[in-house]
Design an enzyme around this catalytic site. Structure first.
Site, PDB file in Angstrom:
ATOM      1  N   GLY A 118       0.657  -1.287   0.079  1.00 21.70           N
ATOM      2  CA  GLY A 118       0.005   0.128   0.000  1.00 21.70           C
ATOM      3  C   GLY A 118       0.912   1.345   0.069  1.00 21.70           C
ATOM      4  N   ASP A 243      -6.265  -0.924 -17.465  1.00 15.84           N
ATOM      5  CA  ASP A 243      -6.660  -0.241 -16.283  1.00 15.84           C
ATOM      6  C   ASP A 243      -5.601   1.096 -15.996  1.00 15.84           C
ATOM      7  OD1 ASP A 243      -4.656  -2.396 -16.012  1.00 15.84           O
ATOM      8  OD2 ASP A 243      -4.071  -1.507 -14.226  1.00 15.84           O
TER       9      ASP A 243
HETATM   10  P1  AMP Z   1      -0.137   0.212 -11.641  1.00 15.39           P
HETATM   11  O1  AMP Z   1       0.847  -0.612 -12.603  1.00 15.39           O
HETATM   12  O2  AMP Z   1       0.696   1.301 -11.008  1.00 15.39           O
HETATM   13  O3  AMP Z   1      -1.092   0.908 -12.462  1.00 15.39           O
HETATM   14  O4  AMP Z   1      -0.694  -0.770 -10.595  1.00 15.39           O
HETATM   15  C1  AMP Z   1      -1.440  -1.831 -10.894  1.00 15.39           C
HETATM   16  C2  AMP Z   1      -2.073  -2.420  -9.913  1.00 15.39           C
HETATM   17  O5  AMP Z   1      -1.222  -2.606  -8.525  1.00 15.39           O
HETATM   18  C3  AMP Z   1      -3.172  -1.148  -9.154  1.00 15.39           C
HETATM   19  O6  AMP Z   1      -4.465  -1.949  -8.915  1.00 15.39           O
HETATM   20  C4  AMP Z   1      -2.473  -0.730  -7.957  1.00 15.39           C
HETATM   21  O7  AMP Z   1      -3.339  -0.146  -6.889  1.00 15.39           O
HETATM   22  C5  AMP Z   1      -1.658  -2.082  -7.480  1.00 15.39           C
HETATM   23  N1  AMP Z   1      -0.506  -1.457  -6.748  1.00 15.39           N
HETATM   24  C6  AMP Z   1       0.662  -1.276  -6.909  1.00 15.39           C
HETATM   25  N2  AMP Z   1       1.556  -0.940  -6.162  1.00 15.39           N
HETATM   26  C7  AMP Z   1       0.845  -1.354  -5.016  1.00 15.39           C
HETATM   27  C8  AMP Z   1       1.349  -1.496  -3.583  1.00 15.39           C
HETATM   28  N3  AMP Z   1       2.371  -1.152  -3.272  1.00 15.39           N
HETATM   29  N4  AMP Z   1       0.376  -2.062  -2.598  1.00 15.39           N
HETATM   30  C9  AMP Z   1      -0.848  -2.413  -3.161  1.00 15.39           C
HETATM   31  N5  AMP Z   1      -1.105  -2.111  -4.656  1.00 15.39           N
HETATM   32  C10 AMP Z   1      -0.327  -2.014  -5.200  1.00 15.39           C
HETATM   33 MG    MG Z   2      -2.580   2.005 -12.614  1.00 13.93          MG
END
Ligand code: AMP
Ligand code: MG
Length: 476
Positions: A118, A243
């Site tokens: 998180g 997404d």
């Molecule tokens: P992103 O590649 O940044 O678009 O993230 C892809 C997914 O992973 C999204 O649902 C984010 O909220 C989740 N996510 C990325 N980093 C974390 C983290 N450190 N803790 C929890 N969820 C994460």
């Molecule tokens: Mg994202």
């Protein structure tokens, strides 16, 4: 006290978010506050620096939610994504009447965290801020950072073994409606929710359109424009999962993104993109692929009794993407080349040959266009004959009257000097990690006004050393 935020999204489609608080950071400190954006939103920057302001910037307010969404990641469906480490604080209506999401990244685990911690490290949050300001300065639709706040915590390292400083990014977006939002609704919820989602998205982003097919058409047009501008800027998003594609037409989620130094269609900088799916030159095709996934979520709503005619209608919209993309690209390229008016066919032919030439002779994308505007482009080529032949085709399209002078002047505002080059951005983020914020502030300042050359910023003009081996890590 600040005016409370609004929550029209959570109210319109309560199925797609859960009320969730942001974690309280132990020792929050503003690392960077975007004063210009603060004023645009009708906030007093001084007030944002006060105790009440910090409460807003760290999400210590009522009404926050974590949003649910799904998505295709590197082509594979993932039914359960969502804000894993972020909360939507709410919506701010600015003095001009525009509605913006305020979204806080790095705010702790949520029900969608899927094993993640998180948290967000300082470096990647600053990276997102820098990229957003640069794209905004170029006139490219983008989310932007209102603030980066360090939390006072050390978090688990994303790479290596040294803990990293934790941070929060307060992101301002036209909204966080994504292709993945519709995928979530299509995969898990009644069609009625998607109908409500269509209505909400249209009201918020495309108010003159009506119905699901018109929504597909509007989003297709917005994405064609966006990706054309990325290509002209030499921007590589790096993780164009569904997404990470916003229905507003803004670029969003600058994780493993990077910029071209030398022009190369196959350029990939993300360490997790091993197959090169999101390579520079693949971006228009991937946008269309994502739009096709979006269309699949709408077909059932387009013509409920007639699935075949709904598919035909959606296909026709998707088939129009290429022409819209090429038109947007030619329009932007004409501006970069100082061509006041020409058919998009003519500009396209010139552009196709130019990009082959730049790639063959390993010419820097950004330096070429700036040198064309200022003079001296020929010197960037190892072999000048093919370049001279190309310029001789450009000259007649530039015209000869006052219009041409205007176009030449406009070139200086279409071709940046300063871009967040991989080597320079990386160096600035490493310094920030070690506690020296000056280099990233200098870079933010440079890319926020990228067309005006300033003394003291010479070191940011060229690609620096080692950029060809540059890799971004997904430790975002
Ligand atoms: P992103 O590649 O940044 O678009 O993230 C892809 C997914 O992973 C999204 O649902 C984010 O909220 C989740 N996510 C990325 N980093 C974390 C983290 N450190 N803790 C929890 N969820 C994460
Ligand atoms: Mg994202």
């Amino acid at each position: 006290m600040q005016t409370p935020l609004e929550h029209t999204y959570a109210a319109a489609v309560p199925e797609l978010s859960v009320p969730w608080p942001a974690e309280k950071p132990p020792r929050p400190e503003i690392v960077w506050l975007n004063e210009e954006l603060a004023r645009e939103l009708g906030y007093d920057p001084q007030q944002l620096r006060s105790e009440d302001g910090i409460a807003l910037l760290t999400g210590q307010i009522d009404g926050t939610v974590a949003q649910a969404y799904a998505g295709h990641q590197f082509g594979t469906p993932n039914p359960q994504l969502g804000d894993g480490r972020a909360v939507l604080l709410g919506e701010r209506v600015d003095p001009a009447g525009r509605r913006h999401d305020l979204h806080l990244k790095g705010a702790g685990r949520t029900p969608f965290a899927r094993g993640g911690d998180g948290k967000a490290p300082l470096g990647p949050m600053l990276r997102e801020a820098v990229i957003g300001e640069w794209l905004h300065a170029l006139g490219v639709p983008t989310t932007r950072a209102l603030a980066v706040v360090s939390t006072g915590e050390q978090i688990a390292p994303r790479q290596g073994v040294t803990p990293e400083p934790g941070a929060l990014l307060l992101r301002v977006a036209a909204s966080h409606l994504r292709v993945g939002t519709f995928e979530h609704a299509a995969w898990h919820l009644d069609p009625e929710v998607r109908e409500r989602l269509v209505e909400y998205t249209l009201t918020r982003h495309h108010p003159s359109a009506d119905g699901p097919l018109a929504l597909l058409d509007a989003v297709t047009g917005a994405q064609a424009e966006l990706v054309a501008q990325w290509m002209l800027a030499g921007f590589v998003h790096g993780v164009m999962n569904t997404d990470n594609m916003a229905l507003s037409g803004e670029g969003i989620d600058y994780g493993p993104c990077a910029v071209l130094d030398e022009h190369r269609r196959g350029a990939v900088f993300s360490s997790i993109d091993r197959g090169g799916r999101y390579a520079y030159g693949n971006q228009p095709g991937i946008a269309l692929w994502n739009l096709s996934r979006f269309a699949e979520t709408l077909v059932e709503l387009i013509d409920p009794g007639q699935p075949n005619s709904a598919v035909d209608a959606a296909t026709e919209v998707l088939e129009g993407f290429e022409a819209r993309y090429l038109e947007a690209h030619a329009r932007g390229l004409a501006r970069k080349l100082g061509i006041p008016s020409a058919s998009s066919e003519e500009v396209r032919g010139l552009g196709d040959d130019l990009f082959v030439l730049l790639e063959q002779q390993t010419v820097d994308h950004t330096m070429f266009f700036r040198a064309l505007a200022e003079g001296g482009a020929e010197g960037l080529f190892n072999e000048s004959d093919p370049y001279r032949a190309w310029v001789s085709r450009l000259e007649p399209l530039r015209g000869g009257d006052g219009q041409a002078d205007d176009a030449a002047a406009a070139m200086l505002n279409a071709n940046p000097i300063y871009i967040p080059r991989n080597v320079h951005l990386d160096a600035a983020l490493r310094a920030a990690h070690l506690g020296d914020l000056e280099p990233v502030r200098v870079l933010l300042d440079a890319v926020s006004d990228p067309f005006t050359r300033r003394t003291g910023l010479e070191h940011l003009e060229g690609p620096g050393n080692g950029g060809e081996h540059f890799l971004t890590f997904c430790g975002t």
